[in-house]
Design a protein around this motif. Sequence first.
Motif, PDB file in Angstrom:
ATOM      1  N   ALA A 153       0.832  -1.203   0.000  1.00  0.00           N
ATOM      2  CA  ALA A 153       0.000   0.000   0.000  1.00  0.00           C
ATOM      3  C   ALA A 153       0.867   1.253   0.000  1.00  0.00           C
ATOM      4  O   ALA A 153       0.613   2.191  -0.771  1.00  0.00           O
ATOM      5  CB  ALA A 153      -0.939  -0.008   1.203  1.00  0.00           C
ATOM      6  N   GLY A 154       1.869   1.265   0.852  1.00  0.00           N
ATOM      7  CA  GLY A 154       2.740   2.436   0.927  1.00  0.00           C
ATOM      8  C   GLY A 154       3.513   2.681  -0.347  1.00  0.00           C
ATOM      9  O   GLY A 154       3.560   3.800  -0.864  1.00  0.00           O
ATOM     10  N   ALA A 167       4.372   5.509  -5.463  1.00  0.00           N
ATOM     11  CA  ALA A 167       4.570   5.427  -6.917  1.00  0.00           C
ATOM     12  C   ALA A 167       3.504   6.235  -7.650  1.00  0.00           C
ATOM     13  O   ALA A 167       3.809   6.936  -8.620  1.00  0.00           O
ATOM     14  CB  ALA A 167       4.540   3.968  -7.377  1.00  0.00           C
ATOM     15  N   MET A 168       2.260   6.155  -7.180  1.00  0.00           N
ATOM     16  CA  MET A 168       1.191   6.898  -7.830  1.00  0.00           C
ATOM     17  C   MET A 168       1.387   8.405  -7.656  1.00  0.00           C
ATOM     18  O   MET A 168       1.356   9.153  -8.618  1.00  0.00           O
ATOM     19  CB  MET A 168      -0.170   6.493  -7.261  1.00  0.00           C
ATOM     20  CG  MET A 168      -1.337   7.195  -7.938  1.00  0.00           C
ATOM     21  SD  MET A 168      -2.913   6.850  -7.166  1.00  0.00           S
ATOM     22  CE  MET A 168      -2.795   7.920  -5.729  1.00  0.00           C
ATOM     23  N   LEU A 169       1.611   8.836  -6.422  1.00  0.00           N
ATOM     24  CA  LEU A 169       1.736  10.270  -6.162  1.00  0.00           C
ATOM     25  C   LEU A 169       2.994  10.869  -6.796  1.00  0.00           C
ATOM     26  O   LEU A 169       2.977  12.015  -7.227  1.00  0.00           O
ATOM     27  CB  LEU A 169       1.713  10.533  -4.655  1.00  0.00           C
ATOM     28  CG  LEU A 169       0.397  10.207  -3.954  1.00  0.00           C
ATOM     29  CD1 LEU A 169       0.524  10.458  -2.453  1.00  0.00           C
ATOM     30  CD2 LEU A 169      -0.764  10.981  -4.551  1.00  0.00           C
ATOM     31  N   ALA A 170       4.052  10.089  -6.859  1.00  0.00           N
ATOM     32  CA  ALA A 170       5.286  10.581  -7.485  1.00  0.00           C
ATOM     33  C   ALA A 170       5.145  10.658  -9.003  1.00  0.00           C
ATOM     34  O   ALA A 170       6.015  11.193  -9.676  1.00  0.00           O
ATOM     35  CB  ALA A 170       6.464   9.694  -7.104  1.00  0.00           C
ATOM     36  N   PHE A 200       8.356   7.967 -12.290  1.00  0.00           N
ATOM     37  CA  PHE A 200       8.517   7.090 -11.128  1.00  0.00           C
ATOM     38  C   PHE A 200       7.614   5.860 -11.181  1.00  0.00           C
ATOM     39  O   PHE A 200       8.084   4.748 -10.935  1.00  0.00           O
ATOM     40  CB  PHE A 200       8.308   7.875  -9.832  1.00  0.00           C
ATOM     41  CG  PHE A 200       8.702   7.103  -8.610  1.00  0.00           C
ATOM     42  CD1 PHE A 200      10.030   7.006  -8.228  1.00  0.00           C
ATOM     43  CD2 PHE A 200       7.750   6.442  -7.850  1.00  0.00           C
ATOM     44  CE1 PHE A 200      10.410   6.277  -7.118  1.00  0.00           C
ATOM     45  CE2 PHE A 200       8.116   5.704  -6.735  1.00  0.00           C
ATOM     46  CZ  PHE A 200       9.449   5.627  -6.361  1.00  0.00           C
ATOM     47  N   PRO A 201       6.314   6.001 -11.522  1.00  0.00           N
ATOM     48  CA  PRO A 201       5.491   4.781 -11.568  1.00  0.00           C
ATOM     49  C   PRO A 201       5.949   3.789 -12.632  1.00  0.00           C
ATOM     50  O   PRO A 201       5.856   2.577 -12.426  1.00  0.00           O
ATOM     51  CB  PRO A 201       4.075   5.285 -11.850  1.00  0.00           C
ATOM     52  CG  PRO A 201       4.154   6.739 -12.020  1.00  0.00           C
ATOM     53  CD  PRO A 201       5.531   7.199 -11.699  1.00  0.00           C
ATOM     54  N   TYR A 239      -2.504   5.346 -12.751  1.00  0.00           N
ATOM     55  CA  TYR A 239      -2.980   6.651 -12.278  1.00  0.00           C
ATOM     56  C   TYR A 239      -1.816   7.589 -12.012  1.00  0.00           C
ATOM     57  O   TYR A 239      -1.940   8.800 -12.171  1.00  0.00           O
ATOM     58  CB  TYR A 239      -3.890   6.497 -11.051  1.00  0.00           C
ATOM     59  CG  TYR A 239      -5.335   6.379 -11.461  1.00  0.00           C
ATOM     60  CD1 TYR A 239      -6.115   7.518 -11.693  1.00  0.00           C
ATOM     61  CD2 TYR A 239      -5.918   5.145 -11.663  1.00  0.00           C
ATOM     62  CE1 TYR A 239      -7.429   7.411 -12.111  1.00  0.00           C
ATOM     63  CE2 TYR A 239      -7.240   5.034 -12.079  1.00  0.00           C
ATOM     64  CZ  TYR A 239      -7.982   6.163 -12.295  1.00  0.00           C
ATOM     65  OH  TYR A 239      -9.288   6.070 -12.717  1.00  0.00           O
ATOM     66  N   GLY A 240      -0.673   7.052 -11.627  1.00  0.00           N
ATOM     67  CA  GLY A 240       0.515   7.884 -11.478  1.00  0.00           C
ATOM     68  C   GLY A 240       0.962   8.472 -12.805  1.00  0.00           C
ATOM     69  O   GLY A 240       1.315   9.649 -12.887  1.00  0.00           O
ATOM     70  N   VAL A 241       0.920   7.661 -13.852  1.00  0.00           N
ATOM     71  CA  VAL A 241       1.261   8.160 -15.194  1.00  0.00           C
ATOM     72  C   VAL A 241       0.241   9.218 -15.619  1.00  0.00           C
ATOM     73  O   VAL A 241       0.595  10.260 -16.174  1.00  0.00           O
ATOM     74  CB  VAL A 241       1.331   6.996 -16.215  1.00  0.00           C
ATOM     75  CG1 VAL A 241       1.508   7.517 -17.628  1.00  0.00           C
ATOM     76  CG2 VAL A 241       2.458   6.033 -15.845  1.00  0.00           C
TER      77      VAL A 241
END
Length: 185
Positions: free
Chosen positions: A65-66, A71-74, A81-82, A130-132
Amino acid sequence: MNDERRFVIASSLLLTILFTASVYAGYTAGQDYPIEKELKRFFEYLGGFFDNPIILALIIFANNAGKSLIAMLAGFFFGIFPIAFVMLNGYIVGVVISWREPDWGLAKVVLAIIPHGILEIPAIIIACAYGVWLGYRFYLALFRGEEFKKYLLRAVRVYVKLVLPILLIAAFVEAFITPVVVGAA
């Protein structure tokens, strides 16, 4: 189908291809690099946690989860990053497959991945897709003055409502069901 959904589906497909290619790269590299000592040391370090499947499931869940949230937020940094996160995880899976295959055989290794992997891998890929998407939305915000906050909140909502529950189920499957499947194989 709206633009967000199309973008996320296309990103998920691309990330799945990259994950698969990375598994292959890790598998071939793992045959040339003996990692058994490093992995044994890692598992010995975590030794006591493997005795209690509930604690193990919670550790697996928190870890996945972390890392998938980060990865998503970055991803706001143009999605780099993702993409790297998916490729690194695929590579690690490939290395572990190459490490276990000589002793277990490929069928047993695959059985050790499938029960939780059919949930965990897609959940992580969705978070990274979603990060992308956030990287694309950040680009539009930065260079075209479009709003970003509402897209960030949308991605976090999807993460909480979809990704987290799947990762929680996958963690309990990994802690309770995967060992039974591997033991029966």
